[in-house]
Enzyme design. Structure first.
Site, PDB file in Angstrom:
ATOM      1  N   LYS A  21      11.319 -26.025  62.643  1.00  0.00           N
ATOM      2  CA  LYS A  21      11.785 -25.311  61.340  1.00  0.00           C
ATOM      3  C   LYS A  21      11.016 -24.786  60.405  1.00  0.00           C
ATOM      4  O   LYS A  21      11.144 -23.599  60.122  1.00  0.00           O
ATOM      5  CB  LYS A  21      12.428 -26.516  60.489  1.00  0.00           C
ATOM      6  CG  LYS A  21      13.777 -27.169  61.088  1.00  0.00           C
ATOM      7  CD  LYS A  21      14.774 -27.707  60.349  1.00  0.00           C
ATOM      8  CE  LYS A  21      14.086 -29.050  59.931  1.00  0.00           C
ATOM      9  NZ  LYS A  21      13.885 -30.253  60.741  1.00  0.00           N
ATOM     10  N   ARG A  96      21.094 -32.554  54.707  1.00  0.00           N
ATOM     11  CA  ARG A  96      20.800 -33.159  55.914  1.00  0.00           C
ATOM     12  C   ARG A  96      21.873 -34.171  56.177  1.00  0.00           C
ATOM     13  O   ARG A  96      22.019 -35.027  57.054  1.00  0.00           O
ATOM     14  CB  ARG A  96      19.484 -34.097  55.768  1.00  0.00           C
ATOM     15  CG  ARG A  96      18.224 -33.559  56.803  1.00  0.00           C
ATOM     16  CD  ARG A  96      17.100 -34.318  56.114  1.00  0.00           C
ATOM     17  NE  ARG A  96      16.110 -34.138  57.152  1.00  0.00           N
ATOM     18  CZ  ARG A  96      14.853 -33.756  57.284  1.00  0.00           C
ATOM     19  NH1 ARG A  96      14.718 -32.786  56.277  1.00  0.00           N
ATOM     20  NH2 ARG A  96      14.140 -33.876  57.987  1.00  0.00           N
ATOM     21  N   ARG A 135       1.624 -33.844  67.803  1.00  0.00           N
ATOM     22  CA  ARG A 135       1.622 -32.877  66.670  1.00  0.00           C
ATOM     23  C   ARG A 135       0.506 -33.478  65.522  1.00  0.00           C
ATOM     24  O   ARG A 135       0.472 -34.568  65.544  1.00  0.00           O
ATOM     25  CB  ARG A 135       2.736 -32.754  65.662  1.00  0.00           C
ATOM     26  CG  ARG A 135       2.435 -31.858  64.493  1.00  0.00           C
ATOM     27  CD  ARG A 135       3.558 -31.288  63.978  1.00  0.00           C
ATOM     28  NE  ARG A 135       4.223 -32.343  63.330  1.00  0.00           N
ATOM     29  CZ  ARG A 135       5.562 -32.148  62.632  1.00  0.00           C
ATOM     30  NH1 ARG A 135       6.016 -30.806  62.547  1.00  0.00           N
ATOM     31  NH2 ARG A 135       6.204 -33.177  62.030  1.00  0.00           N
ATOM     32  N   ARG A 170       0.636 -37.317  60.984  1.00  0.00           N
ATOM     33  CA  ARG A 170       1.564 -37.478  59.991  1.00  0.00           C
ATOM     34  C   ARG A 170       2.143 -38.856  60.195  1.00  0.00           C
ATOM     35  O   ARG A 170       2.328 -39.352  61.085  1.00  0.00           O
ATOM     36  CB  ARG A 170       2.611 -36.520  59.806  1.00  0.00           C
ATOM     37  CG  ARG A 170       2.748 -35.691  58.673  1.00  0.00           C
ATOM     38  CD  ARG A 170       3.753 -34.685  59.029  1.00  0.00           C
ATOM     39  NE  ARG A 170       5.054 -34.961  58.751  1.00  0.00           N
ATOM     40  CZ  ARG A 170       6.382 -34.290  58.772  1.00  0.00           C
ATOM     41  NH1 ARG A 170       5.879 -32.953  59.090  1.00  0.00           N
ATOM     42  NH2 ARG A 170       7.500 -34.588  58.731  1.00  0.00           N
ATOM     43  N   ARG A 181      13.658 -41.112  63.234  1.00  0.00           N
ATOM     44  CA  ARG A 181      14.126 -39.871  62.757  1.00  0.00           C
ATOM     45  C   ARG A 181      15.189 -38.982  63.458  1.00  0.00           C
ATOM     46  O   ARG A 181      16.015 -38.380  63.081  1.00  0.00           O
ATOM     47  CB  ARG A 181      12.764 -39.038  62.519  1.00  0.00           C
ATOM     48  CG  ARG A 181      11.874 -39.114  61.223  1.00  0.00           C
ATOM     49  CD  ARG A 181      10.347 -38.706  61.311  1.00  0.00           C
ATOM     50  NE  ARG A 181      10.493 -37.154  61.166  1.00  0.00           N
ATOM     51  CZ  ARG A 181       9.284 -36.472  61.332  1.00  0.00           C
ATOM     52  NH1 ARG A 181       8.692 -36.913  62.040  1.00  0.00           N
ATOM     53  NH2 ARG A 181       9.552 -35.225  60.967  1.00  0.00           N
TER      54      ARG A 181
HETATM   55  P1  AMP Z   1      10.984 -32.954  57.186  1.00  0.00           P
HETATM   56  O1  AMP Z   1       9.558 -32.399  56.925  1.00  0.00           O
HETATM   57  O2  AMP Z   1      12.025 -31.910  56.844  1.00  0.00           O
HETATM   58  O3  AMP Z   1      11.087 -33.374  58.458  1.00  0.00           O
HETATM   59  O4  AMP Z   1      11.094 -34.204  56.336  1.00  0.00           O
HETATM   60  C1  AMP Z   1      10.396 -35.284  56.251  1.00  0.00           C
HETATM   61  C2  AMP Z   1      11.146 -36.430  55.413  1.00  0.00           C
HETATM   62  O5  AMP Z   1      11.465 -35.915  54.143  1.00  0.00           O
HETATM   63  C3  AMP Z   1      12.469 -36.846  55.813  1.00  0.00           C
HETATM   64  O6  AMP Z   1      12.312 -37.529  57.269  1.00  0.00           O
HETATM   65  C4  AMP Z   1      13.227 -37.568  55.073  1.00  0.00           C
HETATM   66  O7  AMP Z   1      12.487 -38.693  54.672  1.00  0.00           O
HETATM   67  C5  AMP Z   1      12.773 -36.517  53.782  1.00  0.00           C
HETATM   68  N1  AMP Z   1      13.697 -35.486  53.532  1.00  0.00           N
HETATM   69  C6  AMP Z   1      13.363 -34.025  53.691  1.00  0.00           C
HETATM   70  N2  AMP Z   1      14.553 -33.406  53.421  1.00  0.00           N
HETATM   71  C7  AMP Z   1      15.502 -34.471  53.163  1.00  0.00           C
HETATM   72  C8  AMP Z   1      16.941 -34.217  52.688  1.00  0.00           C
HETATM   73  N3  AMP Z   1      17.520 -33.305  52.723  1.00  0.00           N
HETATM   74  N4  AMP Z   1      17.631 -35.376  52.272  1.00  0.00           N
HETATM   75  C9  AMP Z   1      17.003 -36.675  52.622  1.00  0.00           C
HETATM   76  N5  AMP Z   1      15.731 -36.870  53.060  1.00  0.00           N
HETATM   77  C10 AMP Z   1      15.175 -35.820  53.040  1.00  0.00           C
END
Ligand code: AMP
Length: 230
Positions: A21, A96, A135, A170, A181
């Site tokens: 993304k 989300r 990654r 990470r 996740r």
């Molecule tokens: P990402 O980098 O988009 O995979 O986000 C990393 C982490 O941030 C996710 O696993 C969640 O813990 C948190 N996170 C990011 N966006 C959201 C959202 N819209 N709602 C809730 N948690 C989020």
């Protein structure tokens, strides 16, 4: 990359973890001159800065759990407050949950905006696990913007080393957290696909292939979807 044809569009990007993304978000944002809000990146920056928000969310991020909707809504609103009204936006990682998706419509109305399209990146769980377990993030004192690399992609590993960086995993890319996740994605985020399909906003593309190919595909379907709405 070609010149943008339609300006000021507002787009949501959806997809499981590891769909690419953020990489695609960057290409699309450049193509349409959009402001990107990446909620994951914002939260990680808060954790890094050890702010109050960062300390409150760190454990959830490390465990691959979602941050509460109320906190996310505040984070997003603060992003919208600082928006240039002449530019469109791209939301990467938000919404989300169903509650966030419904809240987003209300929030956009408050700022006199609407969604033009929701772009979903398609990739299966097996590929997600392959991508995320390999990654790494290239970071180091000489690297302003840490960037993702993959242990199977020798060129990216070398690029990192040449710039004096080191490859760091990470916390939430560990195998057990990736499984969590994915579970969260299927339970809480995937239902948004049907929701946005019913709103006639959904377009999807395969996220397989090189990032540049996926970005091209994404731009094409978005362009078609947006023009159909004009
Ligand atoms: P990402 O980098 O988009 O995979 O986000 C990393 C982490 O941030 C996710 O696993 C969640 O813990 C948190 N996170 C990011 N966006 C959201 C959202 N819209 N709602 C809730 N948690 C989020």
């Amino acid at each position: 990359m070609s010149e943008p044809v339609v300006n000021t569009v507002n787009v949501v990007l959806l997809g499981p973890p590891g769909a690419g993304k953020s990489t695609i978000a960057e290409a699309i944002a450049e193509h349409y001159n959009l402001i990107t809000i990446s909620t994951g990146q914002r939260l990680r920056a808060e954790v890094e800065a050890r702010s109050m928000v960062g300390r409150a969310v760190k454990d959830r991020l490390d465990r691959g759990e979602l941050v509460p909707d109320s906190l996310m809504d505040r984070l997003l609103r603060s992003g919208f407050e600082s928006f240039d009204p002449d530019r469109g936006f791209l939301l990467d990682g938000y919404p989300r949950t169903m509650r966030q998706a419904i809240g987003l419509f209300a929030m956009l109305a408050d700022y006199g905006r609407h969604l033009d399209a929701v772009l979903a990146l398609d990739v299966d769980d097996e590929e997600v696990v392959r991508r995320l377990s390999g990654r790494r993030i290239c970071e180091g004192p000489l690297i302003d913007e840490p960037f993702p690399i993959h242990i199977d992609d020798l060129a990216s590993m070398l690029r990192c080393r040449e710039r004096g960086g080191r490859a760091v995993q990470r916390e939430d890319d560990r195998a057990d957290v990736v499984r969590q996740r994915l579970l969260v994605y299927h339970e809480q985020t995937q239902p948004l696909l049907a929701y946005y399909r019913a709103e006639a906003l959904l377009v999807s593309v395969s996220a397989l292939g090189r990032p540049a190919e996926v970005a091209r595909r994404a731009e094409n379907v978005l362009q078609t979807a947006i023009q159909a709405r004009i």
